[in-house]
Each structure stands twice: as structure tokens, then as C-alpha cells.
Design a protein around this motif. Structure first.
Motif, PDB file in Angstrom:
ATOM      1  N   GLU A   1       0.817  -1.228   0.000  1.00  0.00           N
ATOM      2  CA  GLU A   1       0.000   0.000   0.000  1.00  0.00           C
ATOM      3  C   GLU A   1       0.846   1.272   0.000  1.00  0.00           C
ATOM      4  O   GLU A   1       0.367   2.346  -0.339  1.00  0.00           O
ATOM      5  N   LYS A   2       2.134   1.149   0.363  1.00  0.00           N
ATOM      6  CA  LYS A   2       3.028   2.316   0.395  1.00  0.00           C
ATOM      7  C   LYS A   2       3.897   2.440  -0.855  1.00  0.00           C
ATOM      8  O   LYS A   2       4.559   3.458  -1.051  1.00  0.00           O
ATOM      9  N   LYS A   3       3.924   1.411  -1.692  1.00  0.00           N
ATOM     10  CA  LYS A   3       4.727   1.489  -2.925  1.00  0.00           C
ATOM     11  C   LYS A   3       4.225   2.643  -3.777  1.00  0.00           C
ATOM     12  O   LYS A   3       3.035   2.926  -3.823  1.00  0.00           O
ATOM     13  N   VAL A   4       5.139   3.314  -4.446  1.00  0.00           N
ATOM     14  CA  VAL A   4       4.764   4.405  -5.340  1.00  0.00           C
ATOM     15  C   VAL A   4       4.430   3.800  -6.703  1.00  0.00           C
ATOM     16  O   VAL A   4       5.163   2.973  -7.224  1.00  0.00           O
ATOM     17  N   ILE A   5       3.319   4.240  -7.249  1.00  0.00           N
ATOM     18  CA  ILE A   5       2.883   3.820  -8.579  1.00  0.00           C
ATOM     19  C   ILE A   5       3.254   4.931  -9.552  1.00  0.00           C
ATOM     20  O   ILE A   5       2.759   6.055  -9.447  1.00  0.00           O
ATOM     21  N   TYR A   6       4.150   4.602 -10.484  1.00  0.00           N
ATOM     22  CA  TYR A   6       4.687   5.601 -11.397  1.00  0.00           C
ATOM     23  C   TYR A   6       3.943   5.683 -12.723  1.00  0.00           C
ATOM     24  O   TYR A   6       3.960   6.723 -13.388  1.00  0.00           O
ATOM     25  N   GLN A   7       3.333   4.579 -13.137  1.00  0.00           N
ATOM     26  CA  GLN A   7       2.618   4.562 -14.414  1.00  0.00           C
ATOM     27  C   GLN A   7       1.315   3.789 -14.269  1.00  0.00           C
ATOM     28  O   GLN A   7       1.223   2.869 -13.466  1.00  0.00           O
ATOM     29  N   LYS A   8       0.365   4.170 -15.105  1.00  0.00           N
ATOM     30  CA  LYS A   8      -0.867   3.387 -15.243  1.00  0.00           C
ATOM     31  C   LYS A   8      -1.032   3.069 -16.720  1.00  0.00           C
ATOM     32  O   LYS A   8      -0.912   3.950 -17.574  1.00  0.00           O
ATOM     33  N   TRP A   9      -1.268   1.801 -17.014  1.00  0.00           N
ATOM     34  CA  TRP A   9      -1.596   1.343 -18.362  1.00  0.00           C
ATOM     35  C   TRP A   9      -3.041   0.864 -18.303  1.00  0.00           C
ATOM     36  O   TRP A   9      -3.476   0.342 -17.270  1.00  0.00           O
ATOM     37  N   GLU A  10      -3.778   1.008 -19.396  1.00  0.00           N
ATOM     38  CA  GLU A  10      -5.192   0.682 -19.295  1.00  0.00           C
ATOM     39  C   GLU A  10      -5.836   0.320 -20.629  1.00  0.00           C
ATOM     40  O   GLU A  10      -5.345   0.672 -21.698  1.00  0.00           O
ATOM     41  N   ILE A  11      -6.965  -0.390 -20.491  1.00  0.00           N
ATOM     42  CA  ILE A  11      -7.942  -0.554 -21.559  1.00  0.00           C
ATOM     43  C   ILE A  11      -9.231  -0.020 -20.941  1.00  0.00           C
ATOM     44  O   ILE A  11      -9.985  -0.766 -20.304  1.00  0.00           O
ATOM     45  N   PRO A  12      -9.458   1.278 -21.043  1.00  0.00           N
ATOM     46  CA  PRO A  12     -10.555   1.899 -20.293  1.00  0.00           C
ATOM     47  C   PRO A  12     -11.946   1.394 -20.668  1.00  0.00           C
ATOM     48  O   PRO A  12     -12.836   1.365 -19.819  1.00  0.00           O
ATOM     49  N   GLN A  13     -12.131   0.963 -21.900  1.00  0.00           N
ATOM     50  CA  GLN A  13     -13.454   0.528 -22.338  1.00  0.00           C
ATOM     51  C   GLN A  13     -13.958  -0.684 -21.544  1.00  0.00           C
ATOM     52  O   GLN A  13     -15.157  -0.887 -21.417  1.00  0.00           O
ATOM     53  N   ILE A  14     -13.038  -1.499 -21.033  1.00  0.00           N
ATOM     54  CA  ILE A  14     -13.445  -2.717 -20.315  1.00  0.00           C
ATOM     55  C   ILE A  14     -12.959  -2.743 -18.862  1.00  0.00           C
ATOM     56  O   ILE A  14     -13.104  -3.742 -18.174  1.00  0.00           O
ATOM     57  N   GLY A  15     -12.358  -1.641 -18.406  1.00  0.00           N
ATOM     58  CA  GLY A  15     -11.976  -1.531 -17.005  1.00  0.00           C
ATOM     59  C   GLY A  15     -10.710  -2.269 -16.610  1.00  0.00           C
ATOM     60  O   GLY A  15     -10.467  -2.505 -15.435  1.00  0.00           O
ATOM     61  N   PHE A  16      -9.864  -2.643 -17.569  1.00  0.00           N
ATOM     62  CA  PHE A  16      -8.589  -3.298 -17.256  1.00  0.00           C
ATOM     63  C   PHE A  16      -7.532  -2.226 -16.988  1.00  0.00           C
ATOM     64  O   PHE A  16      -7.472  -1.228 -17.711  1.00  0.00           O
ATOM     65  N   TYR A  17      -6.697  -2.445 -15.956  1.00  0.00           N
ATOM     66  CA  TYR A  17      -5.588  -1.523 -15.728  1.00  0.00           C
ATOM     67  C   TYR A  17      -4.418  -2.210 -15.048  1.00  0.00           C
ATOM     68  O   TYR A  17      -4.570  -3.232 -14.379  1.00  0.00           O
ATOM     69  N   TRP A  18      -3.237  -1.654 -15.280  1.00  0.00           N
ATOM     70  CA  TRP A  18      -1.991  -2.136 -14.702  1.00  0.00           C
ATOM     71  C   TRP A  18      -1.288  -0.934 -14.076  1.00  0.00           C
ATOM     72  O   TRP A  18      -1.155   0.112 -14.702  1.00  0.00           O
ATOM     73  N   LEU A  19      -0.835  -1.081 -12.836  1.00  0.00           N
ATOM     74  CA  LEU A  19      -0.155  -0.009 -12.105  1.00  0.00           C
ATOM     75  C   LEU A  19       1.300  -0.411 -11.907  1.00  0.00           C
ATOM     76  O   LEU A  19       1.577  -1.466 -11.325  1.00  0.00           O
ATOM     77  N   ILE A  20       2.217   0.407 -12.363  1.00  0.00           N
ATOM     78  CA  ILE A  20       3.637   0.056 -12.405  1.00  0.00           C
ATOM     79  C   ILE A  20       4.409   0.707 -11.258  1.00  0.00           C
ATOM     80  O   ILE A  20       4.401   1.929 -11.106  1.00  0.00           O
ATOM     81  N   ALA A  21       5.114  -0.145 -10.465  1.00  0.00           N
ATOM     82  CA  ALA A  21       5.906   0.331  -9.326  1.00  0.00           C
ATOM     83  C   ALA A  21       7.416   0.184  -9.553  1.00  0.00           C
ATOM     84  O   ALA A  21       8.198   0.917  -8.952  1.00  0.00           O
ATOM     85  N   GLU A  22       7.820  -0.772 -10.387  1.00  0.00           N
ATOM     86  CA  GLU A  22       9.240  -1.010 -10.672  1.00  0.00           C
ATOM     87  C   GLU A  22       9.386  -1.307 -12.161  1.00  0.00           C
ATOM     88  O   GLU A  22       8.443  -1.793 -12.791  1.00  0.00           O
ATOM     89  N   LEU A  23      10.591  -1.051 -12.702  1.00  0.00           N
ATOM     90  CA  LEU A  23      10.770  -1.236 -14.144  1.00  0.00           C
ATOM     91  C   LEU A  23      12.204  -1.628 -14.475  1.00  0.00           C
ATOM     92  O   LEU A  23      13.154  -1.032 -13.979  1.00  0.00           O
ATOM     93  N   ASP A  24      12.336  -2.626 -15.336  1.00  0.00           N
ATOM     94  CA  ASP A  24      13.616  -2.976 -15.958  1.00  0.00           C
ATOM     95  C   ASP A  24      13.507  -2.483 -17.402  1.00  0.00           C
ATOM     96  O   ASP A  24      12.851  -3.121 -18.234  1.00  0.00           O
ATOM     97  N   LYS A  25      14.103  -1.328 -17.677  1.00  0.00           N
ATOM     98  CA  LYS A  25      13.975  -0.713 -18.998  1.00  0.00           C
ATOM     99  C   LYS A  25      14.609  -1.559 -20.095  1.00  0.00           C
ATOM    100  O   LYS A  25      14.108  -1.598 -21.208  1.00  0.00           O
ATOM    101  N   LYS A  26      15.692  -2.233 -19.766  1.00  0.00           N
ATOM    102  CA  LYS A  26      16.387  -3.050 -20.763  1.00  0.00           C
ATOM    103  C   LYS A  26      15.506  -4.211 -21.237  1.00  0.00           C
ATOM    104  O   LYS A  26      15.412  -4.491 -22.424  1.00  0.00           O
ATOM    105  N   GLU A  27      14.836  -4.867 -20.308  1.00  0.00           N
ATOM    106  CA  GLU A  27      13.978  -6.011 -20.632  1.00  0.00           C
ATOM    107  C   GLU A  27      12.527  -5.599 -20.903  1.00  0.00           C
ATOM    108  O   GLU A  27      11.721  -6.427 -21.310  1.00  0.00           O
ATOM    109  N   ASN A  28      12.201  -4.325 -20.629  1.00  0.00           N
ATOM    110  CA  ASN A  28      10.829  -3.817 -20.760  1.00  0.00           C
ATOM    111  C   ASN A  28       9.869  -4.655 -19.914  1.00  0.00           C
ATOM    112  O   ASN A  28       8.769  -4.992 -20.340  1.00  0.00           O
ATOM    113  N   LEU A  29      10.339  -4.969 -18.706  1.00  0.00           N
ATOM    114  CA  LEU A  29       9.586  -5.781 -17.756  1.00  0.00           C
ATOM    115  C   LEU A  29       9.326  -4.945 -16.511  1.00  0.00           C
ATOM    116  O   LEU A  29      10.231  -4.273 -16.007  1.00  0.00           O
TER     117      LEU A  29
END
Length: 101
Positions: A17-45
Motif C-alpha cells: 500500500e506504500k509502494k509508489v505507482i509511477y505509471q498506469k496502463w489501461e484498456i478503459p473501455q473494459i476496465g482493465f488496468y496495470w499499475l507500475i511500481a518497478e521497471l527494468d527498462k532493458k527487458e521492458n519488464l
């Protein structure tokens, strides 16, 4: 902005609950979303929270950003970093406004 996102495993000691969410990805039409807290830019993971319009089965895990873009998931460019707790409040409000579950 992506330079600010912690690398994978850098927030391991922080409660969800304290992790910082830096990005939100979404498919708003159907209510799907992904909240990003960590990122490996090289692997795009990323590590974050995925909710496929069902709070009971939403979960933290690893997310392929390549897979998201291949499936026409869009990054929300207006998203401002906030705690996961605050992000959940924002998402509840968003769903109420759009009459999603």
C-alpha cells in the motif's frame, strides 16, 4: 519520468500500500488496468498490480510492457506518481464515474 521508476526488486521492503505507482496502463473501455511500481527498462519488464476489472482476482506480479503494447493497452500520460493506496482510491473514483464494476 521513466528514469524515476525504481529498478526491479528495489522496493521489496516497502509494503504494497506504500509502494509508489509511477505509471498506469489501461484498456478503459473494459476496465482493465496495470499499475507500475518497478521497471527494468532493458527487458521492458515491470513489477506492479494488474486488475482485469475484477478486484477479487487482481494481483501484484511481473508485467511485460511489450505484451501490453502488442495488445493495444495504452499508457496513461496524465498519471501522476502516488502511493498504491492513493492509486486504488483514484481507480475506485474512475470506475464510479464510468459506471464500471
Amino acid at each position: 519520468m521513466e528514469d524515476e521508476i525504481p529498478k526491479l526488486y528495489e522496493t521489496d521492503g516497502i509494503p504494497a500500500e506504500k509502494k509508489v505507482i509511477y505509471q498506469k496502463w489501461e484498456i478503459p473501455q473494459i476496465g482493465f488496468y496495470w499499475l507500475i511500481a518497478e521497471l527494468d527498462k532493458k527487458e521492458n519488464l515491470a513489477f506492479g498490480y494488474a486488475n482485469l476489472n475484477d478486484d477479487n482476482f487482481a494481483e501484484w506480479g511481473y508485467i511485460s510492457l511489450d505484451e501490453l503494447t502488442e495488445n493495444k493497452v495504452t499508457k496513461c500520460h496524465s498519471w501522476k506518481p502516488c502511493s498504491f493506496e492513493e492509486a486504488q482510491k483514484k481507480m475506485q473514483q474512475y470506475r464510479r464515474e464510468r459506471h464500471l464494476r
